[in-house]
Design an enzyme around this catalytic site. Structure first.
Site, PDB file in Angstrom:
ATOM      1  CG  ASN A   1      -1.956  -1.151   1.102  1.00 32.12           C
ATOM      2  OD1 ASN A   1      -2.017  -1.845   0.088  1.00 32.12           O
ATOM      3  ND2 ASN A   1      -2.727  -1.350   2.158  1.00 32.12           N
TER       4      ASN A   1
ATOM      5  CG  HIS B   1     -20.753  35.567 -31.428  1.00 33.43           C
ATOM      6  ND1 HIS B   1     -21.565  35.149 -30.400  1.00 33.43           N
ATOM      7  CD2 HIS B   1     -20.310  36.803 -31.074  1.00 33.43           C
ATOM      8  CE1 HIS B   1     -21.627  36.094 -29.468  1.00 33.43           C
ATOM      9  NE2 HIS B   1     -20.871  37.102 -29.855  1.00 33.43           N
TER      10      HIS B   1
ATOM     11  CB  SER C   1     -10.043  10.709 -49.271  1.00 36.37           C
ATOM     12  OG  SER C   1     -11.094   9.884 -49.710  1.00 36.37           O
TER      13      SER C   1
ATOM     14  CE  LYS D   1     -11.662  15.728 -47.934  1.00 37.15           C
ATOM     15  NZ  LYS D   1     -12.860  15.033 -47.516  1.00 37.15           N
TER      16      LYS D   1
ATOM     17  CG  ASN E   1      -9.058  14.451 -45.348  1.00 38.31           C
ATOM     18  OD1 ASN E   1      -9.624  15.339 -45.984  1.00 38.31           O
ATOM     19  ND2 ASN E   1      -9.248  13.170 -45.576  1.00 38.31           N
TER      20      ASN E   1
ATOM     21  CD  GLU F   1     -10.251  15.735 -39.417  1.00 42.35           C
ATOM     22  OE1 GLU F   1      -9.430  15.667 -40.339  1.00 42.35           O
ATOM     23  OE2 GLU F   1     -11.349  15.159 -39.414  1.00 42.35           O
TER      24      GLU F   1
ATOM     25  CE  LYS G   1      -0.831   0.961  -9.736  1.00 44.07           C
ATOM     26  NZ  LYS G   1      -2.140   0.798  -9.076  1.00 44.07           N
TER      27      LYS G   1
HETATM   28  N1  ARG Z   1      -1.448  -3.776  -7.192  1.00 44.41           N
HETATM   29  C1  ARG Z   1      -1.940  -3.072  -6.067  1.00 44.41           C
HETATM   30  C2  ARG Z   1      -2.449  -1.675  -6.489  1.00 44.41           C
HETATM   31  O1  ARG Z   1      -2.064  -1.205  -7.487  1.00 44.41           O
HETATM   32  C3  ARG Z   1      -0.866  -2.880  -5.049  1.00 44.41           C
HETATM   33  C4  ARG Z   1      -1.375  -2.742  -3.664  1.00 44.41           C
HETATM   34  C5  ARG Z   1      -1.964  -4.003  -3.243  1.00 44.41           C
HETATM   35  N2  ARG Z   1      -2.370  -3.951  -1.892  1.00 44.41           N
HETATM   36  C6  ARG Z   1      -3.171  -4.844  -1.354  1.00 44.41           C
HETATM   37  N3  ARG Z   1      -3.499  -4.667  -0.118  1.00 44.41           N
HETATM   38  N4  ARG Z   1      -3.647  -5.867  -2.036  1.00 44.41           N
HETATM   39  O2  ARG Z   1      -3.257  -1.072  -5.841  1.00 44.41           O
END
Ligand code: ARG
Length: 474
Positions: free
Chosen positions: A111, A157, A278, A284, A286, A291, A326
């Site tokens: 953690n 506008h 295109s 074309k 583009n 975009e 992540k």
């Molecule tokens: N892979 C976990 C995450 O990204 C790491 C922490 C995991 N902790 C746990 N108590 N299972 O959050």
């Protein structure tokens, strides 16, 4: 999945689909170098506090550094059955150096480990993105330098409103982008605190030196509260907010490039390297990159929303939901960084059309404000002056002509105060030069802004190259 890592409590293997949901190493292996850095700082501190022997710490560190090399050269074999980046590094370490590898995790939890890794990664990503903003700013500063003499309509506008310089418009983009950069800097500064030593949630009984690990990892200080340290992801929310705002800015720039590329405008032509054709319409060309930059902002905003929703109902402290932080984080940075790079290339190589921009000033009565100002400067109340100018515009519409084509008698019939000097006053170049108020489009203001931007960039180590735009353009 082997239960060995979690120890004696488990006898049954994890269900196959549960294992698939559980594992995150396909995504979080990107944290490999940060994970090793954090572990090296941790084990050195454990040794300096006598929690592990200097000899064990040295063997652990050597093993970690070898793994880091393999991570960097791509030879590291990531195993999904080892769940995440942390377990992969630790299991491989123990495989290599034996039981002593198991001492690394003393007084630490995944953690505080993952919170540390993410702060390290994101701090670096903010700096990298800020540097890419600077490169785009340098290209814009160069193009602005070369287009000070190019005049064009400014719009409200999406209607032609008043004449400005192209450089002034490009500098507006620079202001937006420089604030984006500032927001990333701010986020990086605030996130720069160390969660390490908070362990699972309640710290540890071991006599850790949290100042030492914080310093070793370049953090300003250890985080003050162990529950908070492992459970908040506001630092990611801040970074992704900054990225989302930046993506919205890039999207608006993209939109203007799309418009300017349309034949109806014809203000810009993107180079072949940043346009596509295109498959069916041979004519074309583009502006896809513009975009796509506009489109990709949706992804980045989605990443921020994912993260906000992910966090909104979580009780303190750590919850496994947070493993899902992540993908959106990496995606938001990857997307914005790509957009910045592609816009930098597209804008470095695009060709502006000063002729088309100048021509766009002929229709649209962009001189009308000048007409009103001319009268107001001669003691006619501005509201009346505005009305007179409006009547003259209507006259032009009826006669299908332009304000400069009216005769002095036409002007006088609308208001007796007009004299010959009105014709000079309504020339776009003259009108622009009279807007020398701070922040305005007059040459001096624009030049000063370009210089100031170039010196801010120089202070950050970024040079603005000399312009190759035609200086006499327009
Ligand atoms: N892979 C976990 C995450 O990204 C790491 C922490 C995991 N902790 C746990 N108590 N299972 O959050």
């Amino acid at each position: 999945m082997s239960k060995k890592a979690w120890g004696g409590r488990f006898s049954d293997e994890l269900d196959a689909v549960a294992a698939r949901v559980n594992t995150s190493v396909d995504v979080d292996q990107r944290l490999g170098p940060e994970d090793v850095r954090g572990s090296v700082a941790h084990v050195r501190m454990l040794a300096s506090r006598g929690i592990v022997s200097a000899e064990d710490a040295a063997r652990i560190e050597a093993g970690l550094l070898q793994i880091e090399d393999e991570i960097r050269d791509g030879s590291m074999v990531w195993r999904a059955d080892r769940e995440d980046v942390h377990m992969n590094v630790e299991a491989l370490l123990t495989e290599r150096i034996g039981e002593v590898g198991g001492r690394l995790h003393t007084a630490r939890s995944r953690n505080d480990q993952v919170a540390t890794d993410m702060r390290l990664w994101t701090r670096e990503a903010c700096a990298r993105t800020a540097a890419k903003i600077d490169r785009l700013l340098a290209v814009l500063a160069r193009r602005a330098e070369g287009t000070v003499e190019v005049v064009m309509p400014g719009y409200t506008h999406l209607q032609r409103a008043q004449p400005v310089r192209l450089a002034h418009h490009l500098l507006a983009w620079c202001e937006m982008l420089e604030r984006d950069r500032g927001r990333l800097d701010d986020a990086a500064r605030r996130m720069n605190e160390s969660p390490l030593g908070s362990a699972a949630l309640a710290g540890t009984t071991f006599p850790l030196d949290r100042e030492q690990t914080a310093r070793a990892l370049g953090f300003e200080r250890p985080m003050r509260n162990s529950l908070d340290a492992v459970s908040d992801r506001d630092f990611l929310l801040e970074a992704l907010s900054a990225l989302s705002i930046c993506a919205v800015h890039l999207s608006r720039i993209g939109e203007e490039l799309v418009l300017w590329s349309a034949q109806e405008f014809g203000f810009i032509e993107m180079s072949d390297r940043f346009t596509t054709g295109s498959s069916i319409m041979p004519q074309k060309k583009n502006p896809d990159m513009a975009e796509l930059v506009r489109g990709k902002s949706a992804r980045v905003i989605g990443d921020l929303v994912s993260l906000l929703v992910l966090m909104k109902g979580l009780p303190l402290a750590y919850n496994r939901d947070m493993q899902e932080d992540k993908r959106p984080t990496f995606d938001a940075f990857d997307t914005v960084e790509d957009c910045l790079e592609v816009l930098t290339g597209a804008l470095a190589t695009a060709t502006f059309s000063p002729e088309r921009m100048r021509a766009a000033l002929v229709e649209g009565f962009v001189e009308a404000t000048e007409v009103a100002d001319w009268l107001a400067a001669r003691a006619v109340p501005f509201r009346e002056a505005h009305h007179v100018a409006g009547r003259l515009v209507r006259l032009c519409v009826e006669r299908r002509t332009t304000l400069p084509s009216l005769s002095l008698e036409d002007f006088r019939s609308a208001h007796p105060a007009f004299d010959e000097s009105i014709f000079e006053a309504i020339e776009p170049e003259v009108a622009i030069e009279r807007r020398s108020v701070l922040g305005g489009p007059a040459r001096g203001q624009v030049r000063a802004q370009i210089e100031a931007l170039a010196s801010r960039l120089a202070a950050r180590g970024v040079e603005v190259e000399p312009s190759s735009d035609r200086p006499e353009a327009g």
